[in-house]
Design a protein around this motif. Structure first.
Motif, PDB file in Angstrom:
ATOM      1  N   ILE A  33      23.641  31.760 -32.786  1.00  2.66           N
ATOM      2  CA  ILE A  33      22.513  32.160 -31.945  1.00  2.66           C
ATOM      3  C   ILE A  33      22.426  33.683 -31.860  1.00  2.66           C
ATOM      4  N   LYS A 119      11.943  30.813 -28.193  1.00  2.00           N
ATOM      5  CA  LYS A 119      13.133  30.862 -29.036  1.00  2.00           C
ATOM      6  C   LYS A 119      14.174  29.824 -28.648  1.00  2.00           C
ATOM      7  N   GLU A 120      13.941  29.093 -27.549  1.00  2.00           N
ATOM      8  CA  GLU A 120      14.958  28.148 -27.074  1.00  2.00           C
ATOM      9  C   GLU A 120      14.967  26.856 -27.884  1.00  2.00           C
ATOM     10  N   GLY A 123      16.811  27.533 -30.887  1.00  2.00           N
ATOM     11  CA  GLY A 123      18.213  27.684 -30.477  1.00  2.00           C
ATOM     12  C   GLY A 123      18.893  26.335 -30.311  1.00  2.00           C
ATOM     13  N   GLY A 127      21.780  24.903 -32.771  1.00  2.00           N
ATOM     14  CA  GLY A 127      23.041  24.472 -32.177  1.00  2.00           C
ATOM     15  C   GLY A 127      23.360  23.022 -32.494  1.00  2.00           C
ATOM     16  N   GLY A 156      23.186  25.857 -27.427  1.00  2.00           N
ATOM     17  CA  GLY A 156      22.033  26.608 -27.916  1.00  2.00           C
ATOM     18  C   GLY A 156      21.157  27.104 -26.788  1.00  2.00           C
ATOM     19  N   SER A 159      23.041  29.873 -24.648  1.00  2.00           N
ATOM     20  CA  SER A 159      23.210  31.174 -25.291  1.00  2.00           C
ATOM     21  C   SER A 159      21.887  31.880 -25.561  1.00  2.00           C
ATOM     22  N   VAL A 160      20.786  31.152 -25.570  1.00  2.00           N
ATOM     23  CA  VAL A 160      19.477  31.789 -25.732  1.00  2.00           C
ATOM     24  C   VAL A 160      19.034  32.448 -24.429  1.00  2.00           C
ATOM     25  N   ALA A 199      28.153  34.941 -27.311  1.00  2.00           N
ATOM     26  CA  ALA A 199      26.937  35.726 -27.537  1.00  2.00           C
ATOM     27  C   ALA A 199      27.013  37.068 -26.814  1.00  2.00           C
TER      28      ALA A 199
END
Length: 466
Positions: A33, A119-120, A123, A127, A156, A159-160, A199
């Motif tokens: 990520i 963007k999630e 992500g 992930g 995912g 960390s996004v 991250a």
């Protein structure tokens, strides 16, 4: 040996196993990520190098992403999270690893050119894809692979957005509506924290909002009433978002032209609207979200009531015409801007509060994730938001009805006693029937009251005549 001791020993080994697995997977996903977010950030920064407005690349980018997805992996289409949910329920968590580079490239192209996505979703898909690859490589059982893929979703998401607890809950809450998979709770928490910390170590910066509101829950009945009304309002906004997204996608698919031509025209329409009206509906829209959440009225006044409407249409058109990216960040935008408009409408100094409530409440209503949304409010805005968020989020969640932006979710919850649902099916295939007896009782009561009022008026008229 004592049965209880045996049970504890087995649980200890199971916990140890998933502690190691989820930590390793979380660290790996946090690294992936970080790469994704850094590439995306670099792509956004290079927009200024173009000799023309960056969004004029949007028609060509949508054509290119359509070709990339169709050529290399059609599971990379749309907003990502939907495909992951589908993989967990229908393929025991199996996801082809090639979706990772395909989704990354398609999403970066879409957001760079101004496509209205988040963007999630990528992500979560990156992930989950990485977790599925590890599980398949190590020949895990189908059950363990599903659990590891759910950990991948949580890692995912965490960390996004920089919300490890909400990310963990989201990963297990978004799969089955009305049921939390407690057997995956600990691994999801561990993978979420591991990905988030990794991250951060690799340089990813997260933004947390200080809306500078109450630090305790004051007994303000007027404010509580407004929060209740806001919950209803956000539920309707979430419902409108779902309807618009579905209808526009269906309309674009039904247009009898080549998909590449449709992608080009859709991108051209958004580019022209942006050129002549506003660029704020393009891309992630984080600047507008930040303005809506600002406690400074001079800044929040830059947000308009129609921003949520335009963002909804831009998102639906982008995803419906072949763009690739998440749908949750647009939900944040729609929630924050509609919340700011609601706060401005009722007056007072609560615009930032209602923008924050909209941020999480529209998510809860549109994605069936009330618990994750409440926790996200605490992680992003502070613990003082918990009480307000809980009230608004749950109301919005109920008002939306049995609908979601994720049609592959399983339904295991009915939101009212007089509603019967076919539990265990995909949301799009679930039968829902409504018992009208309670509504009929209300109608009969209303008719009786109307009849009594007429009798009272006739009696008064006779008395006046005498």
């Amino acid at each position: 040996m004592n049965k209880h001791v045996v049970e504890q020993t087995v649980i200890f080994f199971s916990v140890s196993k998933w502690l190691l697995l989820s930590s390793a997977v979380g660290i790996m996903i946090g690294g992936l990520i970080s790469v994704f977010l850094n590439i995306l950030s670099t792509a956004e920064q290079t927009r200024s190098l173009l000799p023309f407005p960056f969004y004029f690349t949007l028609p060509f980018a949508l054509m290119l992403t359509t070709w990339i997805v169709r050529t290399f992996d059609q599971n990379a289409t749309g907003h990502g999270t939907e495909k992951v949910i589908e993989a967990v329920h229908k393929r025991d968590g199996y996801i082809n690893a090639k979706v990772i580079p395909v989704k990354l490239v398609a999403t970066v192209l879409t957001i760079f050119s101004g496509g209205s996505v988040g963007k999630e979703g990528p992500g979560a898909q990156i992930g989950a894809g990485a977790a599925s690859f590890v599980a398949t490589l190590l020949k895990f059982s189908k059950s363990d692979r599903r659990k590891l893929v759910i950990c991948g979703i949580s890692a995912g998401f965490a960390s996004v957005f920089g919300t490890p607890i909400a990310g963990a809950i989201f990963g297990i809450e978004v799969l089955i509506i009305g049921a939390i998979m407690y057997d995956v709770l600990l691994p999801s928490f561990i993978s979420g924290f591991a990905a988030f910390i990794t991250a951060q170590v690799l340089g990813v910066k997260y933004h947390y909002y200080d809306i500078n509101f109450y630090r305790s829950f004051n007994l303000d009945f007027s404010l509580i009433l407004h929060v209740v009304l806001a919950g209803v309002f956000f539920g309707l906004i979430a419902d409108l978002f779902i309807t618009t997204a579905n209808k526009i996608e269906e309309y674009i698919k039904a247009v009898p032209y080549n998909r590449y031509l449709k992608a080009f025209v859709a991108g051209l329409v958004m580019a022209l609207v942006s050129y002549f009206f506003s660029e704020s509906y393009l891309g992630l829209g984080l600047a507008t979200i930040k303005d809506a959440l600002s406690p400074n009225p001079m800044i929040s006044d830059n947000v308009h009531w129609y921003d949520a409407v335009f963002k909804t249409f831009f998102t639906a058109i982008t995803l419906g015409s072949g763009g690739s990216g998440g749908i949750i960040t647009p939900l944040f935008y729609v929630g924050a801007t509609s919340g700011a408009a609601f706060g401005d409408l009722i007056g007072g100094n609560h615009v930032a509060l209602f923008a924050a409530l909209g941020f999480v409440s529209v998510l809860a209503g549109a994605a069936y994730s009330p618990i994750a949304s409440i926790i996200m409010a605490v992680e992003l805005f502070g613990v003082h938001m918990a009480n307000y968020a809980a009230l608004s989020v749950v109301i919005a969640f109920l008002i939306t009805g049995h609908r979601s932006v994720f049609q592959s979710q399983k339904l295991a919850l009915r939101k009212a006693d007089n509603i019967t649902i076919g539990k265990g099916n995909d949301l799009e295939d679930t039968s829902i029937s409504i018992d009208m007896r309670d509504i009929d009782k209300v109608k009969r009561l209303r008719n009786r009251l109307r009849y009594k009022r007429l009798r009272w008026q006739v009696k008064n008229a006779k008395d006046d005549f005498k």
